[in-house]
Design a protein around this motif. Sequence first.
Motif, mmCIF file in Angstrom:
data_model
loop_
_atom_site.group_PDB
_atom_site.id
_atom_site.type_symbol
_atom_site.label_atom_id
_atom_site.label_comp_id
_atom_site.label_asym_id
_atom_site.label_seq_id
_atom_site.Cartn_x
_atom_site.Cartn_y
_atom_site.Cartn_z
ATOM 1 N N UNK A 1 0.817 -1.224 0.000
ATOM 2 C CA UNK A 1 0.000 0.000 0.000
ATOM 3 C C UNK A 1 0.847 1.270 0.000
ATOM 4 N N UNK A 2 1.899 1.373 0.837
ATOM 5 C CA UNK A 2 2.752 2.569 0.749
ATOM 6 C C UNK A 2 3.369 2.760 -0.625
ATOM 7 N N UNK A 3 3.680 1.669 -1.320
ATOM 8 C CA UNK A 3 4.233 1.787 -2.658
ATOM 9 C C UNK A 3 3.244 2.476 -3.592
ATOM 10 N N UNK A 4 1.965 2.085 -3.482
ATOM 11 C CA UNK A 4 0.933 2.671 -4.340
ATOM 12 C C UNK A 4 0.727 4.160 -4.022
ATOM 13 N N UNK A 5 0.652 4.480 -2.728
ATOM 14 C CA UNK A 5 0.439 5.867 -2.328
ATOM 15 C C UNK A 5 1.613 6.750 -2.755
ATOM 16 N N UNK A 6 2.821 6.253 -2.524
ATOM 17 C CA UNK A 6 4.006 7.018 -2.906
ATOM 18 C C UNK A 6 4.123 7.202 -4.400
ATOM 19 N N UNK A 7 3.698 6.186 -5.164
ATOM 20 C CA UNK A 7 3.763 6.286 -6.613
ATOM 21 C C UNK A 7 2.828 7.372 -7.132
ATOM 22 N N UNK A 8 1.608 7.438 -6.594
ATOM 23 C CA UNK A 8 0.651 8.451 -7.030
ATOM 24 C C UNK A 8 1.187 9.857 -6.761
ATOM 25 N N UNK A 9 1.662 10.090 -5.547
ATOM 26 C CA UNK A 9 2.177 11.418 -5.201
ATOM 27 C C UNK A 9 3.431 11.735 -6.005
ATOM 28 N N UNK A 10 4.270 10.726 -6.231
ATOM 29 C CA UNK A 10 5.474 10.945 -7.033
ATOM 30 C C UNK A 10 5.159 11.354 -8.461
ATOM 31 N N UNK A 11 4.150 10.737 -9.065
ATOM 32 C CA UNK A 11 3.759 11.099 -10.432
ATOM 33 C C UNK A 11 3.153 12.500 -10.481
ATOM 34 N N UNK A 12 2.435 12.877 -9.426
ATOM 35 C CA UNK A 12 1.915 14.251 -9.355
ATOM 36 C C UNK A 12 3.068 15.252 -9.277
ATOM 37 N N UNK A 13 4.088 14.916 -8.502
ATOM 38 C CA UNK A 13 5.256 15.789 -8.384
ATOM 39 C C UNK A 13 5.968 15.941 -9.723
ATOM 40 N N UNK A 14 6.076 14.848 -10.479
ATOM 41 C CA UNK A 14 6.721 14.920 -11.791
ATOM 42 C C UNK A 14 5.908 15.761 -12.755
ATOM 43 N N UNK A 15 4.600 15.678 -12.668
ATOM 44 C CA UNK A 15 3.739 16.537 -13.485
ATOM 45 C C UNK A 15 4.032 18.001 -13.211
ATOM 46 N N UNK A 16 4.178 18.330 -11.939
ATOM 47 C CA UNK A 16 4.410 19.719 -11.552
ATOM 48 C C UNK A 16 5.818 20.170 -11.938
ATOM 49 N N UNK A 17 6.772 19.252 -11.946
ATOM 50 C CA UNK A 17 8.109 19.593 -12.421
ATOM 51 C C UNK A 17 8.057 19.939 -13.912
ATOM 52 N N UNK A 18 7.287 19.154 -14.673
ATOM 53 C CA UNK A 18 7.148 19.412 -16.108
ATOM 54 C C UNK A 18 6.510 20.774 -16.368
ATOM 55 N N UNK A 19 5.551 21.161 -15.518
ATOM 56 C CA UNK A 19 4.822 22.419 -15.710
ATOM 57 C C UNK A 19 5.560 23.629 -15.151
ATOM 58 N N UNK A 20 6.705 23.410 -14.510
ATOM 59 C CA UNK A 20 7.482 24.523 -13.977
ATOM 60 C C UNK A 20 6.942 25.100 -12.689
ATOM 61 N N UNK A 21 6.066 24.350 -12.006
ATOM 62 C CA UNK A 21 5.461 24.866 -10.782
ATOM 63 C C UNK A 21 6.499 25.034 -9.678
ATOM 64 N N UNK A 22 7.502 24.168 -9.658
ATOM 65 C CA UNK A 22 8.538 24.270 -8.630
ATOM 66 C C UNK A 22 9.314 25.578 -8.731
ATOM 67 N N UNK A 23 9.544 26.042 -9.962
ATOM 68 C CA UNK A 23 10.230 27.323 -10.145
ATOM 69 C C UNK A 23 9.382 28.477 -9.625
ATOM 70 N N UNK A 24 8.072 28.326 -9.741
ATOM 71 C CA UNK A 24 7.169 29.359 -9.220
ATOM 72 C C UNK A 24 7.286 29.458 -7.701
#
Length: 249
Positions: free
Chosen positions: A70-93
């Motif tokens: 279960x932690x693997x699944x939860x971490x994977x979902x949040x990790x993919x959301x983080x990668x989406x935000x990296x692609x969109x440049x949200x971290x730079x904001x």
Amino acid sequence: MKKQWREFVKADLKNVYRDPMLGLVLLIPVFMDLLVRFGLPWLDIQLRGFLTFSILEHLDFIKTMILVMTPLMMGMVIGLLLLDEKDDGILDYFAITPFKKWGYLIYRITIPALLTFVVTLFQAMAFFHSNEVNGIGLVLALLLSSLIGSLITMYLAVLAKNKVEGMAYAKLISIFMAGPIICYMIDSVWTFFAYTLPFTWVSALIYQMISGMTANLFLFENKLFLFIGGGLTGGLWLLFFYQKLMKTV
């Protein structure tokens, strides 16, 4: 700070709703619970004429693996959301806001741990009655396992450059489960190497809390030692990935 976190949670819920795949991943623990409750007893009956052992004899270990997956699944979902935000440049904001990048990353690391603990706690309540297991010990073991959710999130964020690569690395996550399985199946000192991963410590601890056994095929037996060892191993991996993550964002 609290207001910003609430806004982040709302945004995450919208992103999961828009991406059916992420929603499906979150439902995997539910499917696994149904499999244990209804599927395994039926499968065991069907295979009795072909196997020399009963699948249900290993039910405690199967439940342990579900609680660790279960932690693997939860971490994977949040990790993919983080990668989406990296692609969109949200971290730079966030770098130019009072929240800063580190504030955002702390949120991203904390959420999978909280989500993991809540989900696995409900799973444990569905699996067991209070008089069947060491309740307090199991809660502590689940608290330790919640670190795995954060670890998987950072694993994806550090190794993958975008969501496409993240999906590829996510497929490798299942390899981490080989450690606990090998330790359960093989009684050998060579399984010591599997304890370089926090999954093995956590699974050994949860298994003992569930089965009530003080001796099993896992290399280490002392519950306190397993808890401390799992915390130290998981903490070191978290620190390693966090330092790497801070350099890449």
